[in-house]
Scaffold this motif. Structure first.
Motif, PDB file in Angstrom:
ATOM      1  N   ASN A  71       0.862  -1.298   0.159  1.00  0.00           N
ATOM      2  CA  ASN A  71      -0.402   0.205   0.188  1.00  0.00           C
ATOM      3  C   ASN A  71       1.114   1.500   0.119  1.00  0.00           C
ATOM      4  O   ASN A  71       0.578   2.378  -0.738  1.00  0.00           O
ATOM      5  N   PHE A  72       1.840   1.017   0.855  1.00  0.00           N
ATOM      6  CA  PHE A  72       3.149   2.351   0.605  1.00  0.00           C
ATOM      7  C   PHE A  72       3.365   2.792  -1.181  1.00  0.00           C
ATOM      8  O   PHE A  72       3.547   3.952  -0.938  1.00  0.00           O
ATOM      9  N   VAL A  73       3.785   1.978  -2.215  1.00  0.00           N
ATOM     10  CA  VAL A  73       4.065   2.324  -2.639  1.00  0.00           C
ATOM     11  C   VAL A  73       3.000   3.395  -3.853  1.00  0.00           C
ATOM     12  O   VAL A  73       3.158   4.346  -4.408  1.00  0.00           O
ATOM     13  N   SER A  74       2.104   3.313  -3.088  1.00  0.00           N
ATOM     14  CA  SER A  74       0.397   4.145  -4.061  1.00  0.00           C
ATOM     15  C   SER A  74       0.545   5.502  -3.713  1.00  0.00           C
ATOM     16  O   SER A  74      -0.484   6.446  -3.960  1.00  0.00           O
ATOM     17  N   GLY A  75       1.408   5.863  -2.712  1.00  0.00           N
ATOM     18  CA  GLY A  75       1.207   7.427  -2.708  1.00  0.00           C
ATOM     19  C   GLY A  75       2.427   7.716  -2.263  1.00  0.00           C
ATOM     20  O   GLY A  75       3.421   8.978  -1.976  1.00  0.00           O
ATOM     21  N   TYR A  76       3.993   7.058  -2.985  1.00  0.00           N
ATOM     22  CA  TYR A  76       5.386   7.378  -2.801  1.00  0.00           C
ATOM     23  C   TYR A  76       5.664   7.143  -4.037  1.00  0.00           C
ATOM     24  O   TYR A  76       5.536   8.018  -5.448  1.00  0.00           O
ATOM     25  N   HIS A  77       6.612   8.485  -3.290  1.00  0.00           N
ATOM     26  CA  HIS A  77       7.604   9.485  -4.660  1.00  0.00           C
ATOM     27  C   HIS A  77       9.392   8.951  -4.420  1.00  0.00           C
ATOM     28  O   HIS A  77       9.650   9.199  -3.555  1.00  0.00           O
ATOM     29  N   TRP A  78       9.154   8.292  -5.453  1.00  0.00           N
ATOM     30  CA  TRP A  78      10.892   7.827  -5.381  1.00  0.00           C
ATOM     31  C   TRP A  78      12.406   8.728  -5.170  1.00  0.00           C
ATOM     32  O   TRP A  78      13.077   8.302  -4.989  1.00  0.00           O
ATOM     33  N   GLU A  79      11.565   9.285  -6.094  1.00  0.00           N
ATOM     34  CA  GLU A  79      12.838  10.785  -5.651  1.00  0.00           C
ATOM     35  C   GLU A  79      13.629  11.402  -4.683  1.00  0.00           C
ATOM     36  O   GLU A  79      14.280  11.298  -3.957  1.00  0.00           O
ATOM     37  N   ASP A  80      11.988  10.891  -3.162  1.00  0.00           N
ATOM     38  CA  ASP A  80      12.189  11.098  -2.122  1.00  0.00           C
ATOM     39  C   ASP A  80      13.272  10.532  -1.492  1.00  0.00           C
ATOM     40  O   ASP A  80      14.168  11.075  -0.657  1.00  0.00           O
ATOM     41  N   GLY A  81      13.888   8.889  -1.742  1.00  0.00           N
ATOM     42  CA  GLY A  81      14.523   7.997  -1.198  1.00  0.00           C
ATOM     43  C   GLY A  81      16.242   8.521  -2.171  1.00  0.00           C
ATOM     44  O   GLY A  81      16.597   6.918  -1.936  1.00  0.00           O
ATOM     45  N   THR A  82      15.873   9.907  -2.742  1.00  0.00           N
ATOM     46  CA  THR A  82      17.315   9.225  -3.359  1.00  0.00           C
ATOM     47  C   THR A  82      17.985   9.906  -2.671  1.00  0.00           C
ATOM     48  O   THR A  82      18.171  11.564  -2.353  1.00  0.00           O
ATOM     49  N   GLY A  83      19.681  10.240  -3.316  1.00  0.00           N
ATOM     50  CA  GLY A  83      20.680  11.894  -2.818  1.00  0.00           C
ATOM     51  C   GLY A  83      21.022  11.649  -1.780  1.00  0.00           C
ATOM     52  O   GLY A  83      21.089  10.806  -0.610  1.00  0.00           O
ATOM     53  N   PRO A  84      21.136  12.626  -0.870  1.00  0.00           N
ATOM     54  CA  PRO A  84      21.946  13.263  -0.008  1.00  0.00           C
ATOM     55  C   PRO A  84      20.736  12.847   1.268  1.00  0.00           C
ATOM     56  O   PRO A  84      19.808  13.643   1.205  1.00  0.00           O
ATOM     57  N   LYS A  85      20.840  11.934   2.285  1.00  0.00           N
ATOM     58  CA  LYS A  85      20.468  11.698   2.939  1.00  0.00           C
ATOM     59  C   LYS A  85      19.034  13.534   3.761  1.00  0.00           C
ATOM     60  O   LYS A  85      18.654  13.565   4.372  1.00  0.00           O
ATOM     61  N   GLU A  86      20.758  13.986   4.190  1.00  0.00           N
ATOM     62  CA  GLU A  86      20.347  15.379   4.641  1.00  0.00           C
ATOM     63  C   GLU A  86      19.188  16.205   3.727  1.00  0.00           C
ATOM     64  O   GLU A  86      18.209  17.007   4.829  1.00  0.00           O
ATOM     65  N   LYS A  87      19.722  16.083   2.576  1.00  0.00           N
ATOM     66  CA  LYS A  87      18.272  16.742   2.168  1.00  0.00           C
ATOM     67  C   LYS A  87      16.924  16.330   1.301  1.00  0.00           C
ATOM     68  O   LYS A  87      16.237  16.734   0.677  1.00  0.00           O
ATOM     69  N   ARG A  88      16.888  14.855   1.962  1.00  0.00           N
ATOM     70  CA  ARG A  88      15.379  14.744   1.788  1.00  0.00           C
ATOM     71  C   ARG A  88      14.944  14.833   2.939  1.00  0.00           C
ATOM     72  O   ARG A  88      14.671  15.105   3.472  1.00  0.00           O
ATOM     73  N   PRO A  89      13.255  15.047   2.342  1.00  0.00           N
ATOM     74  CA  PRO A  89      12.210  14.995   2.770  1.00  0.00           C
ATOM     75  C   PRO A  89      11.451  14.195   3.865  1.00  0.00           C
ATOM     76  O   PRO A  89      11.654  12.939   3.335  1.00  0.00           O
ATOM     77  N   LYS A  90      10.425  14.684   4.649  1.00  0.00           N
ATOM     78  CA  LYS A  90      10.099  14.172   5.420  1.00  0.00           C
ATOM     79  C   LYS A  90       8.774  14.654   5.373  1.00  0.00           C
ATOM     80  O   LYS A  90       8.380  15.094   4.733  1.00  0.00           O
ATOM     81  N   LYS A  91       7.737  12.624   5.732  1.00  0.00           N
ATOM     82  CA  LYS A  91       6.723  13.072   4.829  1.00  0.00           C
ATOM     83  C   LYS A  91       5.578  12.575   5.190  1.00  0.00           C
ATOM     84  O   LYS A  91       6.091  11.503   5.731  1.00  0.00           O
ATOM     85  N   MET A  92       3.715  13.109   5.599  1.00  0.00           N
ATOM     86  CA  MET A  92       2.668  12.198   6.430  1.00  0.00           C
ATOM     87  C   MET A  92       2.944  10.794   5.053  1.00  0.00           C
ATOM     88  O   MET A  92       3.034  11.127   3.927  1.00  0.00           O
ATOM     89  N   GLU A  93       2.969  10.281   5.847  1.00  0.00           N
ATOM     90  CA  GLU A  93       2.912   8.292   5.224  1.00  0.00           C
ATOM     91  C   GLU A  93       1.517   7.820   5.475  1.00  0.00           C
ATOM     92  O   GLU A  93       0.834   7.824   6.281  1.00  0.00           O
ATOM     93  N   LEU A  94       0.440   8.360   4.529  1.00  0.00           N
ATOM     94  CA  LEU A  94      -0.689   8.002   4.597  1.00  0.00           C
ATOM     95  C   LEU A  94      -1.601   6.566   4.704  1.00  0.00           C
ATOM     96  O   LEU A  94      -2.533   6.773   5.307  1.00  0.00           O
TER      97      LEU A  94
END
Length: 284
Positions: A71-94
């Protein structure tokens, strides 16, 4: 009424595809965070993966792991889990009413899969996103071109592509609980267009569509025909039915003849059958 089970160890129906023994990792509960990934744990390796967990999974010899959901994948933006970790967004996971930190994404998971010794079945978001984004993640993971998403992967420290061969088109899309829930017709249209774009970007990949979520769903068909592709050619098909007595309808036969000309459409009465590359499993 008596049920009788007869076992004949000498009778072979067909080879068992090792992928039947595959597994699944979703951003759910402790599966990822404090499961396979826990940087502060005493067994954590250089990437924060728990080596005690990794060791057990490696010993299980799992051929393939589906990621990132579920179910997680249906609201997931794969780009959010790439690149430097300190720049990755924290998001509500519905899907699971949590907060996704994106500390782990495909950048990390593809390395975890290598360390475990397993292949990845990468799922794409066909809930809130669609064909274009599905193609973009294929480019990021697999492309060697001098183009935006392939260069994004290189900028993130991965010159060589990840080479993910098997891709899953969405998750349980007929379920009303699913983010971006779709009817069977809506899903089929979206999945076909996503498949087209993904194969245009990398025609070597294998695609897996999702069927009905559960046999009690109104969208669960009486008879399902699943085609098996090898080297982009149909080599056989599985038939599943919930009818007491199985037979192919004329529309079923027409479908098989259209998708796979030359394959048999007349089936025996046996519950399990394999001949000339045609593999059938009939479920009561």
């Amino acid at each position: 009424m008596k049920s009788v089970i007869k076992a004949d160890k000498e009778k072979q129906i067909s080879a068992i595809d090792k992928r039947l023994y595959s597994s699944f990792i979703e951003h759910l509960g402790r599966a990822v965070y404090h499961g396979i990934y826990e940087p502060g744990h005493e067994t954590a390796d250089d990437m924060g993966f728990r080596q005690d967990v990794l060791k057990v999974i490696r010993e299980m010899n799992i051929p393939m792991v589906r990621y990132p959901g579920g179910n997680f994948v249906s609201g997931y933006h794969w780009e959010d889990g790439t690149g430097p970790k300190e720049k990755r967004p924290k998001k509500m996971e519905l899907a699971w009413s949590s907060v996704e930190t994106n500390e782990v994404g495909i950048d990390e998971f593809q390395e975890w899969a290598k360390r475990v010794g397993t292949d990845i079945m990468m799922a794409v978001n066909l809930g809130t996103r669609g064909p274009e984004e599905a193609g973009n993640v294929v480019e990021y993971c697999n492309s060697v071109t001098d183009t935006y998403y392939a260069n994004m992967r290189r900028a993130n420290g991965f010159e060589k592509p990840f080479g993910i061969h098997t891709w899953c088109l969405g998750n349980e899309m007929d379920g009303p609980w699913q983010i971006g829930h779709k009817t069977a017709t809506e899903y089929a249209r979206t999945a076909c267009e996503a498949a087209k774009i993904m194969k245009w970007i990398d025609d070597s990949i294998e695609l897996v569509a999702c069927g009905s979520s559960h046999q009690n769903m109104p969208t669960f068909g009486d008879t399902t025909i699943s085609f098996v592709f090898e080297n982009n050619q149909v080599s056989g098909y599985y038939v599943t039915t919930n009818e007491n007595k199985f037979q192919l309808t004329e529309s079923d036969k027409k479908l098989i003849q259209t998708v796979a000309p030359g394959l048999k459409v007349t089936l025996p009465e046996h519950a399990n059958y394999s001949e000339n590359g045609i593999k059938l499993y009939i479920a009561k």
